[in-house]
Design a protein around this motif. Structure first.
Motif, PDB file in Angstrom:
ATOM      1  N   VAL A  52       0.844  -1.197   0.000  1.00 20.38           N
ATOM      2  CA  VAL A  52       0.000   0.000   0.000  1.00 20.38           C
ATOM      3  C   VAL A  52       0.878   1.244   0.000  1.00 20.38           C
ATOM      4  CG1 VAL A  52      -1.933  -1.113   1.180  1.00 20.38           C
ATOM      5  CG2 VAL A  52      -0.183   0.069   2.524  1.00 20.38           C
ATOM      6  N   ARG A  84      -8.774  -5.421  -2.806  1.00 24.00           N
ATOM      7  CA  ARG A  84      -8.488  -4.139  -3.467  1.00 24.00           C
ATOM      8  C   ARG A  84      -9.669  -3.188  -3.293  1.00 24.00           C
ATOM      9  NH1 ARG A  84      -7.697  -2.987  -9.958  1.00 24.00           N
ATOM     10  NH2 ARG A  84      -9.732  -4.008 -10.057  1.00 24.00           N
ATOM     11  N   GLU A  85     -10.890  -3.687  -3.524  1.00 25.29           N
ATOM     12  CA  GLU A  85     -12.077  -2.842  -3.366  1.00 25.29           C
ATOM     13  C   GLU A  85     -12.164  -2.308  -1.930  1.00 25.29           C
ATOM     14  OE1 GLU A  85     -15.469  -5.147  -4.398  1.00 25.29           O
ATOM     15  OE2 GLU A  85     -14.884  -5.404  -6.504  1.00 25.29           O
ATOM     16  N   ARG A 142      -9.534   0.406  -1.178  1.00 24.38           N
ATOM     17  CA  ARG A 142      -9.881   1.676  -1.826  1.00 24.38           C
ATOM     18  C   ARG A 142     -10.984   2.390  -1.057  1.00 24.38           C
ATOM     19  NH1 ARG A 142      -9.547   0.905  -8.379  1.00 24.38           N
ATOM     20  NH2 ARG A 142      -9.370   3.153  -8.288  1.00 24.38           N
ATOM     21  N   GLN A 159      -5.076   4.952  -1.719  1.00 26.63           N
ATOM     22  CA  GLN A 159      -5.177   5.393  -3.104  1.00 26.63           C
ATOM     23  C   GLN A 159      -4.342   4.590  -4.086  1.00 26.63           C
ATOM     24  OE1 GLN A 159      -4.453   9.623  -3.205  1.00 26.63           O
ATOM     25  NE2 GLN A 159      -6.265  10.094  -1.973  1.00 26.63           N
ATOM     26  N   ALA A 160      -3.414   3.768  -3.588  1.00 28.18           N
ATOM     27  CA  ALA A 160      -2.585   2.990  -4.507  1.00 28.18           C
ATOM     28  C   ALA A 160      -2.042   1.757  -3.801  1.00 28.18           C
ATOM     29  CB  ALA A 160      -1.423   3.845  -5.036  1.00 28.18           C
ATOM     30  N   TRP A 214      -3.828  -0.876  -8.222  1.00 25.09           N
ATOM     31  CA  TRP A 214      -4.611   0.352  -8.382  1.00 25.09           C
ATOM     32  C   TRP A 214      -3.721   1.543  -8.054  1.00 25.09           C
ATOM     33  CZ3 TRP A 214      -4.516  -2.472  -4.006  1.00 25.09           C
ATOM     34  CH2 TRP A 214      -4.522  -1.846  -2.768  1.00 25.09           C
ATOM     35  N   GLY A 215      -4.068   2.693  -8.654  1.00 24.13           N
ATOM     36  CA  GLY A 215      -3.289   3.900  -8.427  1.00 24.13           C
ATOM     37  C   GLY A 215      -1.891   3.809  -9.020  1.00 24.13           C
ATOM     38  N   SER A 239      -1.623  -0.124 -14.232  1.00 31.22           N
ATOM     39  CA  SER A 239      -2.330   0.461 -13.099  1.00 31.22           C
ATOM     40  C   SER A 239      -3.807   0.145 -13.276  1.00 31.22           C
ATOM     41  CB  SER A 239      -2.120   1.974 -13.035  1.00 31.22           C
ATOM     42  OG  SER A 239      -2.854   2.526 -11.960  1.00 31.22           O
ATOM     43  N   ASP A 240      -4.486  -0.129 -12.165  1.00 29.41           N
ATOM     44  CA  ASP A 240      -5.902  -0.492 -12.209  1.00 29.41           C
ATOM     45  C   ASP A 240      -6.134  -1.684 -13.136  1.00 29.41           C
ATOM     46  OD1 ASP A 240      -6.884   1.666 -10.463  1.00 29.41           O
ATOM     47  OD2 ASP A 240      -6.230   2.955 -12.098  1.00 29.41           O
TER      48      ASP A 240
END
Length: 310
Positions: free
Chosen positions: A16, A159-160, A163, A168-169, A181-182, A210-211
């Motif tokens: 993270v 991941r969900e 977030r 944020q990442a 993500w991010g 990413s994502d």
């Protein structure tokens, strides 16, 4: 900030992007607890899980389950339809004693024996009642299991969840099935390696994403050689026999659950049929390496020196 833990029988690594180490540790530890809650619902080794209760009541009565479990099973049935049965969570009814894939395995079962083994594998015999959130396996002896989708499902849900907590990442890596993500703190995309099927622990290519989610499945981790021919530990649920010809399948798509779920059925379907299916799906790409180390890709991946499909 990065930490690892053993969850769902697999090695999970969570990264993270946080302002401080203490903050990062807090959220990663919480994420591992979140994964444990998923495991408590889906594990075949926990007698009180939704999965175990469904299996115990096979052929007897419907079982009310958590909404998340119900929805996952419904998605699994759609995947089974999509792959013409190459993906099937009722594979758990196969007698694994005949498929140990160790040095003592010197021959395959004959086709008649194999067909008897897969008699109870039939996703159409999962009866869903959405009004009551209940699931029933129609025949005694049937068993479901989420080995073909569980890692990706857990990675995607985690991941969900992270977030939603404001992280944020990051990356959730479930034994090689991972989702991102991010952006990294330096503003760049995450660099993800694709496993080399010829060298355990090695990478043969990289992606900057990413994502997106990436999942790889192959015969390089568990297989058997009989009369000079290599057989994957992956069993075709339609025949009861192991597949040949493909070393690895990598799926790239925004959803980790879907990425994980498609790797094995694409290998079972074979190069032509598998890639034809992938080419019909939105935002899903695929890389296949065959037993001769030839690389095949879906239509939107440009790979130098890759063989062309006819």
């Amino acid at each position: 900030m990065k930490k690892t833990a053993r969850k769902m029988g697999n090695h999970f690594e969570i990264t993270v992007s946080c302002e401080g180490e203490e903050e990062g540790n807090k959220w990663i530890d919480a994420a591992f607890e979140f994964i444990s809650s998923i495991e408590s619902q889906l594990s075949t080794y926990q007698p009180t899980s939704d999965t175990s209760r469904i299996n115990d009541a096979a052929g007897i009565e419907p079982v009310q389950v958590h909404k998340e479990t119900f929805d996952l099973i419904a998605r699994c049935q759609r995947l089974s339809d999509l792959t013409q049965g190459a993906f099937d969570i009722t594979y758990g009814s196969v007698d694994k004693r005949l498929w140990n894939f160790d040095t003592q395995m010197t021959q395959l079962p004959d086709k008649i024996t194999a067909q008897k083994m897969v008699r109870l594998i039939n996703y159409r015999n999962i009866e869903l009642d959405r009004a009551n959130l209940s699931v029933m396996l129609k025949e005694k002896g049937m068993r479901i299991g989420f080995g073909g989708i569980g890692k990706g499902y857990a990675a995607e849900k985690t991941r969900e969840w992270l977030r939603l907590q404001g992280i944020q990442a990051g990356i959730v890596n479930a034994s090689g099935d991972l989702t991102t993500w991010g952006l990294q703190p330096n503003g760049r995309e995450w660099t993800i390696g694709i496993a080399d099927p010829n060298q355990s622990g090695s990478i043969f290519s990289f992606l900057n994403v990413s994502d997106m989610a990436v999942a790889t499945s192959g015969n390089y981790e568990k297989f058997v050689v009989i009369n000079g021919k290599k057989y994957s530990h992956t069993i075709d649920p339609r025949t009861g026999l192991p597949i040949t010809g493909i070393k690895s399948v990598t799926i790239i798509t925004p959803n980790a659950e879907l990425a994980d779920a498609l790797t094995t059925p694409i290998a079972i379907m074979g190069i032509e049929a598998g890639l034809d299916l992938i080419d019909q799906l939105h935002q899903v790409e695929c890389i296949i390496i065959d037993d001769d180390d030839k690389i095949y890709t879906s239509k939107n991946i440009q790979w130098k020196d890759g063989p062309k499909r006819t």
